[in-house]
Write a protein that holds these residues in place. Structure first.
Motif, PDB file in Angstrom:
ATOM      1  N   LEU A 148      51.199 -25.879 132.161  1.00 45.47           N
ATOM      2  CA  LEU A 148      51.302 -25.867 133.614  1.00 45.47           C
ATOM      3  C   LEU A 148      52.758 -25.645 133.988  1.00 45.47           C
ATOM      4  O   LEU A 148      53.641 -26.398 133.552  1.00 45.47           O
ATOM      5  CB  LEU A 148      50.815 -27.201 134.188  1.00 45.47           C
ATOM      6  CG  LEU A 148      50.938 -27.369 135.706  1.00 45.47           C
ATOM      7  CD1 LEU A 148      49.997 -26.418 136.434  1.00 45.47           C
ATOM      8  CD2 LEU A 148      50.665 -28.820 136.106  1.00 45.47           C
ATOM      9  N   SER A 149      53.023 -24.610 134.774  1.00 46.43           N
ATOM     10  CA  SER A 149      54.399 -24.330 135.188  1.00 46.43           C
ATOM     11  C   SER A 149      54.718 -25.076 136.483  1.00 46.43           C
ATOM     12  O   SER A 149      53.833 -25.623 137.145  1.00 46.43           O
ATOM     13  CB  SER A 149      54.595 -22.818 135.398  1.00 46.43           C
ATOM     14  OG  SER A 149      53.891 -22.383 136.548  1.00 46.43           O
ATOM     15  N   ALA A 150      55.989 -25.084 136.847  1.00 46.15           N
ATOM     16  CA  ALA A 150      56.435 -25.824 138.020  1.00 46.15           C
ATOM     17  C   ALA A 150      55.818 -25.300 139.308  1.00 46.15           C
ATOM     18  O   ALA A 150      55.676 -26.055 140.281  1.00 46.15           O
ATOM     19  CB  ALA A 150      57.959 -25.774 138.101  1.00 46.15           C
ATOM     20  N   ASP A 151      55.430 -24.026 139.341  1.00 50.12           N
ATOM     21  CA  ASP A 151      54.832 -23.469 140.555  1.00 50.12           C
ATOM     22  C   ASP A 151      53.308 -23.565 140.560  1.00 50.12           C
ATOM     23  O   ASP A 151      52.647 -22.997 141.425  1.00 50.12           O
ATOM     24  CB  ASP A 151      55.266 -22.014 140.754  1.00 50.12           C
ATOM     25  CG  ASP A 151      54.764 -21.080 139.654  1.00 50.12           C
ATOM     26  OD1 ASP A 151      54.087 -21.556 138.716  1.00 50.12           O
ATOM     27  OD2 ASP A 151      55.052 -19.869 139.722  1.00 50.12           O
ATOM     28  N   GLY A 152      52.734 -24.290 139.572  1.00 49.96           N
ATOM     29  CA  GLY A 152      51.294 -24.492 139.546  1.00 49.96           C
ATOM     30  C   GLY A 152      50.504 -23.435 138.808  1.00 49.96           C
ATOM     31  O   GLY A 152      49.268 -23.457 138.821  1.00 49.96           O
ATOM     32  N   THR A 153      51.184 -22.508 138.136  1.00 50.39           N
ATOM     33  CA  THR A 153      50.502 -21.474 137.359  1.00 50.39           C
ATOM     34  C   THR A 153      50.109 -22.032 135.993  1.00 50.39           C
ATOM     35  O   THR A 153      50.861 -22.789 135.377  1.00 50.39           O
ATOM     36  CB  THR A 153      51.411 -20.247 137.163  1.00 50.39           C
ATOM     37  OG1 THR A 153      51.784 -19.735 138.441  1.00 50.39           O
ATOM     38  CG2 THR A 153      50.697 -19.156 136.371  1.00 50.39           C
ATOM     39  N   VAL A 154      48.917 -21.635 135.508  1.00 50.67           N
ATOM     40  CA  VAL A 154      48.434 -22.070 134.202  1.00 50.67           C
ATOM     41  C   VAL A 154      48.583 -20.934 133.200  1.00 50.67           C
ATOM     42  O   VAL A 154      48.147 -19.805 133.465  1.00 50.67           O
ATOM     43  CB  VAL A 154      46.961 -22.524 134.269  1.00 50.67           C
ATOM     44  CG1 VAL A 154      46.434 -22.882 132.879  1.00 50.67           C
ATOM     45  CG2 VAL A 154      46.817 -23.712 135.213  1.00 50.67           C
ATOM     46  N   TYR A 155      49.207 -21.223 132.056  1.00 51.57           N
ATOM     47  CA  TYR A 155      49.356 -20.268 130.964  1.00 51.57           C
ATOM     48  C   TYR A 155      48.612 -20.800 129.741  1.00 51.57           C
ATOM     49  O   TYR A 155      48.597 -22.007 129.493  1.00 51.57           O
ATOM     50  CB  TYR A 155      50.830 -20.092 130.587  1.00 51.57           C
ATOM     51  CG  TYR A 155      51.696 -19.466 131.652  1.00 51.57           C
ATOM     52  CD1 TYR A 155      52.025 -18.115 131.607  1.00 51.57           C
ATOM     53  CD2 TYR A 155      52.210 -20.231 132.696  1.00 51.57           C
ATOM     54  CE1 TYR A 155      52.838 -17.538 132.569  1.00 51.57           C
ATOM     55  CE2 TYR A 155      53.020 -19.668 133.672  1.00 51.57           C
ATOM     56  CZ  TYR A 155      53.330 -18.317 133.596  1.00 51.57           C
ATOM     57  OH  TYR A 155      54.131 -17.754 134.562  1.00 51.57           O
ATOM     58  N   THR A 156      48.008 -19.911 128.964  1.00 54.93           N
ATOM     59  CA  THR A 156      47.347 -20.305 127.720  1.00 54.93           C
ATOM     60  C   THR A 156      47.705 -19.335 126.608  1.00 54.93           C
ATOM     61  O   THR A 156      48.041 -18.175 126.861  1.00 54.93           O
ATOM     62  CB  THR A 156      45.810 -20.338 127.880  1.00 54.93           C
ATOM     63  OG1 THR A 156      45.344 -19.022 128.216  1.00 54.93           O
ATOM     64  CG2 THR A 156      45.382 -21.315 128.960  1.00 54.93           C
ATOM     65  N   TRP A 157      47.628 -19.821 125.375  1.00 52.48           N
ATOM     66  CA  TRP A 157      47.834 -18.962 124.213  1.00 52.48           C
ATOM     67  C   TRP A 157      47.246 -19.635 122.977  1.00 52.48           C
ATOM     68  O   TRP A 157      46.878 -20.805 123.006  1.00 52.48           O
ATOM     69  CB  TRP A 157      49.298 -18.612 124.015  1.00 52.48           C
ATOM     70  CG  TRP A 157      50.211 -19.752 123.648  1.00 52.48           C
ATOM     71  CD1 TRP A 157      50.634 -20.118 122.411  1.00 52.48           C
ATOM     72  CD2 TRP A 157      50.844 -20.675 124.555  1.00 52.48           C
ATOM     73  NE1 TRP A 157      51.478 -21.200 122.465  1.00 52.48           N
ATOM     74  CE2 TRP A 157      51.633 -21.567 123.769  1.00 52.48           C
ATOM     75  CE3 TRP A 157      50.825 -20.841 125.943  1.00 52.48           C
ATOM     76  CZ2 TRP A 157      52.378 -22.593 124.341  1.00 52.48           C
ATOM     77  CZ3 TRP A 157      51.561 -21.869 126.498  1.00 52.48           C
ATOM     78  CH2 TRP A 157      52.333 -22.722 125.695  1.00 52.48           C
ATOM     79  N   GLY A 158      47.155 -18.851 121.895  1.00 53.08           N
ATOM     80  CA  GLY A 158      46.558 -19.355 120.657  1.00 53.08           C
ATOM     81  C   GLY A 158      45.221 -18.700 120.391  1.00 53.08           C
ATOM     82  O   GLY A 158      44.970 -17.576 120.826  1.00 53.08           O
ATOM     83  N   SER A 159      44.331 -19.409 119.701  1.00 53.50           N
ATOM     84  CA  SER A 159      43.012 -18.875 119.399  1.00 53.50           C
ATOM     85  C   SER A 159      42.136 -18.859 120.645  1.00 53.50           C
ATOM     86  O   SER A 159      42.127 -19.814 121.422  1.00 53.50           O
ATOM     87  CB  SER A 159      42.331 -19.722 118.318  1.00 53.50           C
ATOM     88  OG  SER A 159      40.984 -19.330 118.151  1.00 53.50           O
ATOM     89  N   GLY A 160      41.409 -17.768 120.808  1.00 53.31           N
ATOM     90  CA  GLY A 160      40.475 -17.659 121.931  1.00 53.31           C
ATOM     91  C   GLY A 160      39.036 -17.572 121.472  1.00 53.31           C
ATOM     92  O   GLY A 160      38.167 -17.131 122.217  1.00 53.31           O
ATOM     93  N   SER A 161      38.752 -18.023 120.246  1.00 52.82           N
ATOM     94  CA  SER A 161      37.449 -17.834 119.604  1.00 52.82           C
ATOM     95  C   SER A 161      36.278 -18.413 120.387  1.00 52.82           C
ATOM     96  O   SER A 161      35.147 -17.968 120.232  1.00 52.82           O
ATOM     97  CB  SER A 161      37.470 -18.455 118.201  1.00 52.82           C
ATOM     98  OG  SER A 161      37.744 -19.849 118.275  1.00 52.82           O
ATOM     99  N   HIS A 162      36.548 -19.407 121.246  1.00 50.25           N
ATOM    100  CA  HIS A 162      35.474 -20.022 122.027  1.00 50.25           C
ATOM    101  C   HIS A 162      35.725 -19.884 123.531  1.00 50.25           C
ATOM    102  O   HIS A 162      35.197 -20.668 124.319  1.00 50.25           O
ATOM    103  CB  HIS A 162      35.334 -21.502 121.661  1.00 50.25           C
ATOM    104  CG  HIS A 162      34.886 -21.743 120.253  1.00 50.25           C
ATOM    105  ND1 HIS A 162      35.725 -21.614 119.164  1.00 50.25           N
ATOM    106  CD2 HIS A 162      33.674 -22.102 119.749  1.00 50.25           C
ATOM    107  CE1 HIS A 162      35.054 -21.884 118.064  1.00 50.25           C
ATOM    108  NE2 HIS A 162      33.824 -22.180 118.380  1.00 50.25           N
TER     109      HIS A 162
END
Length: 383
Positions: free
Chosen positions: A184-198
């Motif tokens: 979660l960034s300071a401006d409320g944006t959500v970032y994801t990374w890593g495995s996306g298998s599910h």
């Protein structure tokens, strides 16, 4: 206020296994004990007209993994660990970690314990807590971000112990799943990374992502908190709405699960002998099942409850409403849903124990197969 635990207790991380009545499964919330004293030493009550006391007023915090529970004592600035230990003879003991004296936060994994101090972050192998740290990072200025965040990046429970983040991402909170990360960034944006298998990255596919990528499905919706389960993700909007995505095999997203319905229809007790709550029906004579939800989906809790806290286990989820009620859903074979029976559910269910005991839930922390809740008395005056 006090911490309560329920769910998997195979290593005594909730109730010491030496106690005669303690088993592998704790089906109802049990008040935690730590080193012969209550976990959560602050006893606080309130009148119904007064605002709920923030969870931050508690002098302890819980960190949990599959086999252990760590208690961070804010007043004394140290950590004690319950659960699986290197020596079987100490398995039921609550062990203080002297090296953490003066720490501000801690992060526990299956092998490593990480603690942050005013001037450093250190990581130890749990099998050798009295030895030197396996990794250390000196801090040049006070960093208030909660672990696993660290200046310029984040601490990781496996080598390499420090991983950098792009400088343009102003991180506010980071949650680590089994194979993915949610930021979660300071401006409320959500970032994801890593495995996306599910589908746990929320980018609409099951492809992996090596670097942080903003979740487009949430673009324009400022978020206030994030959590990562084994292979699912959850976030709360600034307005208290709950968004879920990823794997739903055990109903951990609160969406209809084919697996649970099949078990119910065939009279199966489910995984390892658990009872099953049937999935919901969508429309007359038709059912819609969700195995993988690759985009964020809005989850409505009963009575349109506004959410203020949430946490994810390996395959279950828990959320606290602004009214102080706790809801849980997903895999419940070890009682981690807190409903008094080893049952699973693909619908958010109210944990009635706290309401019946006159308790207001303030915070919730999920271990892989268990759940810990912080609660205070609902209706009385401050002492």
């Amino acid at each position: 206020m006090s911490w309560f635990g329920f769910g998997f207790n195979g290593f005594g991380q909730i109730i010491p296994r030496a106690r005669g009545s303690a088993g592998v499964k704790v089906l109802f919330p049990e008040r935690l004990e730590c080193c012969d004293c209550d976990v959560g030493q602050t006893r606080v009550t309130r009148t119904e007209k007064e605002e709920q006391l923030p969870a931050e007023h508690c002098c302890t915090e819980i960190r949990a993994t599959w086999s252990r529970r760590a208690v961070v004592h804010r007043q004394t600035g140290d950590v004690c660990i319950s659960g699986f230990a290197a020596s079987p003879s100490n398995q039921n003991a609550c062990t203080h970690v002297p090296a953490t004296k003066g720490c501000q936060d801690a992060l526990i994994g299956e092998r490593y314990l990480t603690a942050s101090f005013a001037d450093k972050i250190e990581c130890w192998d749990i099998g050798g807590l009295s030895s030197q740290p396996v990794w250390r990072m000196e801090l040049t200025k006070t960093d208030t971000a909660a672990l696993p965040l660290a200046p310029g990046g984040y601490a990781f429970p496996k080598t390499p112990f420090y991983r950098a983040l792009a400088p343009q991402i102003c991180a506010q909170k980071l949650a680590l799943g089994t194979e993915h990360a949610v930021l979660l960034s300071a401006d409320g944006t959500v970032y994801t990374w890593g495995s996306g298998s599910h589908g746990q990255l929320g980018h609409g596919s099951v492809e992996s992502q090596p670097e942080p990528l903003a979740v487009e499905g949430l673009r324009g919706l400022p978020m206030g908190d994030v959590a990562a389960g084994g292979w699912h993700s959850v976030c709360i909007s600034a307005g208290g709405d709950l968004y879920v995505w990823g794997w739903n095999e055990a109903g951990q997203l609160g969406l209809p699960s084919r697996c649970l319905r099949a078990q119910a229809e065939h009279g199966s007790a489910g995984e390892a002998g658990c009872a099953v709550v049937p999935t919901r029906q969508e429309g007359e004579g038709s059912e819609v099942f969700i195995s993988i939800q690759a985009f964020p989906a809005l989850l409505d809790l009963p009575e349109e409850s506004e959410i203020k806290k949430m946490s994810c286990g390996s395959r279950h989820t828990a959320a606290v409403t602004c009214a102080g009620d706790l809801y849980t859903w997903g895999w419940g074979d070890f009682g981690q849903l807190g409903h008094g029976a080893p049952r699973s559910s693909d619908q958010p269910l109210h944990v009635e124990y706290f309401t019946k005991e006159g308790l207001c839930v303030l915070d919730v922390v999920c271990g892989s197969w268990n759940t810990f809740a912080l609660a205070s008395e609902r209706a009385a005056s401050f002492e």
